[in-house]
Scaffold this motif. Sequence first.
Motif, PDB file in Angstrom:
ATOM      1  N   ARG A 196     -15.370  52.456   5.579  1.00  0.00           N
ATOM      2  CA  ARG A 196     -15.857  53.728   5.034  1.00  0.00           C
ATOM      3  C   ARG A 196     -17.383  53.734   4.962  1.00  0.00           C
ATOM      4  NH1 ARG A 196     -17.910  55.794   0.651  1.00  0.00           N
ATOM      5  NH2 ARG A 196     -17.902  53.793  -0.448  1.00  0.00           N
ATOM      6  N   ARG A 197     -17.952  52.647   4.493  1.00  0.00           N
ATOM      7  CA  ARG A 197     -19.407  52.584   4.349  1.00  0.00           C
ATOM      8  C   ARG A 197     -20.118  52.604   5.706  1.00  0.00           C
ATOM      9  NH1 ARG A 197     -21.766  50.287  -0.606  1.00  0.00           N
ATOM     10  NH2 ARG A 197     -20.189  50.267  -2.242  1.00  0.00           N
ATOM     11  N   THR A 198     -19.542  51.928   6.677  1.00  0.00           N
ATOM     12  CA  THR A 198     -20.164  51.898   7.995  1.00  0.00           C
ATOM     13  C   THR A 198     -20.060  53.249   8.676  1.00  0.00           C
ATOM     14  OG1 THR A 198     -19.460  49.583   8.129  1.00  0.00           O
ATOM     15  CG2 THR A 198     -20.325  50.575  10.130  1.00  0.00           C
ATOM     16  N   ARG A 199     -18.937  53.903   8.504  1.00  0.00           N
ATOM     17  CA  ARG A 199     -18.780  55.246   9.050  1.00  0.00           C
ATOM     18  C   ARG A 199     -19.790  56.199   8.410  1.00  0.00           C
ATOM     19  NH1 ARG A 199     -13.134  58.149  10.543  1.00  0.00           N
ATOM     20  NH2 ARG A 199     -13.979  60.183  11.186  1.00  0.00           N
ATOM     21  N   LYS A 200     -19.968  56.084   7.114  1.00  0.00           N
ATOM     22  CA  LYS A 200     -20.947  56.909   6.417  1.00  0.00           C
ATOM     23  C   LYS A 200     -22.359  56.619   6.928  1.00  0.00           C
ATOM     24  CE  LYS A 200     -22.785  57.972   1.811  1.00  0.00           C
ATOM     25  NZ  LYS A 200     -22.699  57.651   0.359  1.00  0.00           N
ATOM     26  N   ALA A 201     -22.646  55.340   7.186  1.00  0.00           N
ATOM     27  CA  ALA A 201     -23.967  54.965   7.693  1.00  0.00           C
ATOM     28  C   ALA A 201     -24.247  55.622   9.038  1.00  0.00           C
ATOM     29  CB  ALA A 201     -24.067  53.448   7.808  1.00  0.00           C
ATOM     30  N   LEU A 202     -23.247  55.665   9.913  1.00  0.00           N
ATOM     31  CA  LEU A 202     -23.415  56.328  11.207  1.00  0.00           C
ATOM     32  C   LEU A 202     -23.728  57.812  11.028  1.00  0.00           C
ATOM     33  CD1 LEU A 202     -20.542  54.589  13.160  1.00  0.00           C
ATOM     34  CD2 LEU A 202     -22.965  54.500  13.774  1.00  0.00           C
ATOM     35  N   GLU A 203     -23.086  58.420  10.058  1.00  0.00           N
ATOM     36  CA  GLU A 203     -23.361  59.834   9.772  1.00  0.00           C
ATOM     37  C   GLU A 203     -24.781  60.010   9.238  1.00  0.00           C
ATOM     38  OE1 GLU A 203     -20.317  60.790   6.997  1.00  0.00           O
ATOM     39  OE2 GLU A 203     -18.714  60.868   8.503  1.00  0.00           O
ATOM     40  N   PRO A 207     -28.930  62.230  12.203  1.00  0.00           N
ATOM     41  CA  PRO A 207     -30.012  63.211  12.362  1.00  0.00           C
ATOM     42  C   PRO A 207     -31.286  62.646  12.985  1.00  0.00           C
ATOM     43  CG  PRO A 207     -29.004  63.397  10.195  1.00  0.00           C
ATOM     44  CD  PRO A 207     -28.483  62.135  10.803  1.00  0.00           C
ATOM     45  N   TYR A 208     -31.449  61.322  12.961  1.00  0.00           N
ATOM     46  CA  TYR A 208     -32.681  60.718  13.467  1.00  0.00           C
ATOM     47  C   TYR A 208     -32.578  60.294  14.933  1.00  0.00           C
ATOM     48  CZ  TYR A 208     -33.681  60.492   8.485  1.00  0.00           C
ATOM     49  OH  TYR A 208     -33.881  60.821   7.154  1.00  0.00           O
ATOM     50  N   LEU A 209     -31.395  60.395  15.521  1.00  0.00           N
ATOM     51  CA  LEU A 209     -31.221  59.941  16.894  1.00  0.00           C
ATOM     52  C   LEU A 209     -32.020  60.773  17.882  1.00  0.00           C
ATOM     53  CD1 LEU A 209     -27.390  59.150  17.001  1.00  0.00           C
ATOM     54  CD2 LEU A 209     -29.297  57.549  16.853  1.00  0.00           C
ATOM     55  N   GLY A 210     -32.106  62.071  17.634  1.00  0.00           N
ATOM     56  CA  GLY A 210     -32.847  62.932  18.546  1.00  0.00           C
ATOM     57  C   GLY A 210     -34.289  62.502  18.710  1.00  0.00           C
ATOM     58  N   GLU A 211     -34.908  62.059  17.606  1.00  0.00           N
ATOM     59  CA  GLU A 211     -36.299  61.611  17.664  1.00  0.00           C
ATOM     60  C   GLU A 211     -36.432  60.357  18.524  1.00  0.00           C
ATOM     61  OE1 GLU A 211     -40.019  60.534  14.665  1.00  0.00           O
ATOM     62  OE2 GLU A 211     -38.012  60.856  13.855  1.00  0.00           O
ATOM     63  N   LEU A 212     -35.472  59.459  18.429  1.00  0.00           N
ATOM     64  CA  LEU A 212     -35.512  58.262  19.265  1.00  0.00           C
ATOM     65  C   LEU A 212     -35.411  58.626  20.736  1.00  0.00           C
ATOM     66  CD1 LEU A 212     -33.163  55.755  17.377  1.00  0.00           C
ATOM     67  CD2 LEU A 212     -35.603  56.154  17.062  1.00  0.00           C
ATOM     68  N   PHE A 213     -34.549  59.557  21.062  1.00  0.00           N
ATOM     69  CA  PHE A 213     -34.305  59.883  22.456  1.00  0.00           C
ATOM     70  C   PHE A 213     -35.441  60.683  23.076  1.00  0.00           C
ATOM     71  CE2 PHE A 213     -29.542  59.706  21.345  1.00  0.00           C
ATOM     72  CZ  PHE A 213     -29.556  58.329  21.487  1.00  0.00           C
ATOM     73  N   THR A 214     -36.215  61.384  22.256  1.00  0.00           N
ATOM     74  CA  THR A 214     -37.344  62.121  22.812  1.00  0.00           C
ATOM     75  C   THR A 214     -38.601  61.267  22.881  1.00  0.00           C
ATOM     76  OG1 THR A 214     -37.876  63.000  20.607  1.00  0.00           O
ATOM     77  CG2 THR A 214     -36.488  64.355  22.030  1.00  0.00           C
ATOM     78  N   ALA A 215     -38.664  60.218  22.043  1.00  0.00           N
ATOM     79  CA  ALA A 215     -39.855  59.373  22.053  1.00  0.00           C
ATOM     80  C   ALA A 215     -39.984  58.611  23.371  1.00  0.00           C
ATOM     81  CB  ALA A 215     -39.812  58.393  20.874  1.00  0.00           C
ATOM     82  N   ARG A 231     -16.685  51.581  19.497  1.00  0.00           N
ATOM     83  CA  ARG A 231     -15.310  51.477  19.980  1.00  0.00           C
ATOM     84  C   ARG A 231     -14.680  50.170  19.497  1.00  0.00           C
ATOM     85  NH1 ARG A 231     -16.169  51.543  25.202  1.00  0.00           N
ATOM     86  NH2 ARG A 231     -16.067  53.813  25.391  1.00  0.00           N
ATOM     87  N   ALA A 232     -15.428  49.081  19.603  1.00  0.00           N
ATOM     88  CA  ALA A 232     -14.906  47.788  19.151  1.00  0.00           C
ATOM     89  C   ALA A 232     -14.695  47.753  17.640  1.00  0.00           C
ATOM     90  CB  ALA A 232     -15.868  46.668  19.559  1.00  0.00           C
ATOM     91  N   ALA A 233     -15.504  48.524  16.915  1.00  0.00           N
ATOM     92  CA  ALA A 233     -15.418  48.548  15.461  1.00  0.00           C
ATOM     93  C   ALA A 233     -14.417  49.564  14.935  1.00  0.00           C
ATOM     94  CB  ALA A 233     -16.800  48.840  14.866  1.00  0.00           C
ATOM     95  N   GLY A 234     -13.844  50.359  15.825  1.00  0.00           N
ATOM     96  CA  GLY A 234     -12.923  51.392  15.388  1.00  0.00           C
ATOM     97  C   GLY A 234     -13.607  52.525  14.658  1.00  0.00           C
ATOM     98  N   LEU A 235     -14.844  52.810  15.072  1.00  0.00           N
ATOM     99  CA  LEU A 235     -15.649  53.841  14.428  1.00  0.00           C
ATOM    100  C   LEU A 235     -15.933  54.987  15.388  1.00  0.00           C
ATOM    101  CD1 LEU A 235     -18.209  51.400  12.787  1.00  0.00           C
ATOM    102  CD2 LEU A 235     -16.623  52.861  11.509  1.00  0.00           C
ATOM    103  N   PRO A 236     -16.152  56.188  14.877  1.00  0.00           N
ATOM    104  CA  PRO A 236     -16.476  57.317  15.752  1.00  0.00           C
ATOM    105  C   PRO A 236     -17.943  57.291  16.166  1.00  0.00           C
ATOM    106  CG  PRO A 236     -16.482  58.041  13.486  1.00  0.00           C
ATOM    107  CD  PRO A 236     -16.035  56.605  13.454  1.00  0.00           C
ATOM    108  N   MET A 237     -18.223  57.810  17.324  1.00  0.00           N
ATOM    109  CA  MET A 237     -19.611  57.990  17.740  1.00  0.00           C
ATOM    110  C   MET A 237     -20.262  59.043  16.840  1.00  0.00           C
ATOM    111  SD  MET A 237     -21.059  56.331  20.331  1.00  0.00           S
ATOM    112  CE  MET A 237     -22.181  57.478  21.165  1.00  0.00           C
ATOM    113  N   PRO A 238     -21.497  58.795  16.388  1.00  0.00           N
ATOM    114  CA  PRO A 238     -22.161  59.804  15.556  1.00  0.00           C
ATOM    115  C   PRO A 238     -22.516  61.050  16.348  1.00  0.00           C
ATOM    116  CG  PRO A 238     -23.684  58.041  16.103  1.00  0.00           C
ATOM    117  CD  PRO A 238     -22.323  57.604  16.587  1.00  0.00           C
ATOM    118  N   VAL A 239     -22.371  62.178  15.722  1.00  0.00           N
ATOM    119  CA  VAL A 239     -22.766  63.449  16.329  1.00  0.00           C
ATOM    120  C   VAL A 239     -24.115  63.821  15.737  1.00  0.00           C
ATOM    121  CG1 VAL A 239     -22.185  65.867  16.641  1.00  0.00           C
ATOM    122  CG2 VAL A 239     -20.363  64.156  16.560  1.00  0.00           C
TER     123      VAL A 239
END
Length: 275
Positions: A196-203, A207-215, A231-239
Amino acid sequence: MSDDHVYMTLAEGHEDDARWAYGTGFEDPLHGVDTTVPEGVDAGELAAVCVALADDALVSAQRLAEWITRAPELEEEVALANIGLDLLGQARLLYSRAGQADGTGRDEDAYAYFRDAGDFRNVRLAEVPCGDFAFSIVRLLLLSSWRLAHFERLASHPDPVLAAIASKGVKELAYHRQYAAEWTVRLGDGTEESHRRTRKALEQVAPYLGELFTAFDVRDEVVAVLRQVTRAAGLPMPVYRPLPGSGRDGEHTEHLAPLLAELQGVARAHPEATW
């Protein structure tokens, strides 16, 4: 989780690297490297790149240092501290190169201790407070994957100094990414609470991923790593839905100024001191 651990796959190509790099290490990575800015390289642009990458590393190192005495296990406290030292070592080399390139001759202390928050060019994900262990691990996974992909490209930069710094950094960052991947899988595939905590962390980092991808144009590499690990962790990809603004333009969260106040306090109180 299968025995075919995701972090073993991520480590491919770096098998001969030392497990720890410990800051700047015992060998000077710039020994014998010509520090003259090559013809055809814009000195101003070179300095700006070095400062931005150094700011990312310095701020990240400061956040990692906050885990000292607070990590869940002594081994992880040591690990996070040494990852921070690696990043601090990168920051020192990059700041020194920036001072050479921009002609000011400023040293690493001038960049680290005597600039205000608006002068820093780090990505905002680096400055966000540590949160819980899961958040710090997920952030480390993203930042190390992103930085590693960029340093692999910079290793062939026409400036020999930046190329040498990047080549050394690749060895360090490969382990940082491996360590974060191990823990992300362990937490995601662990207990209900750790999942639960790791899934929350991904969420929270989404919001900061866009900045990484544009930098820097390393989106495909980072997304591939993130997809493999989640996938290995059984977690969803962050949107991700990018936040407006960019730390690269000096636009930061309210968290950077307090972080810098703590980092810079002694140096500003005693500006002529040496130790």
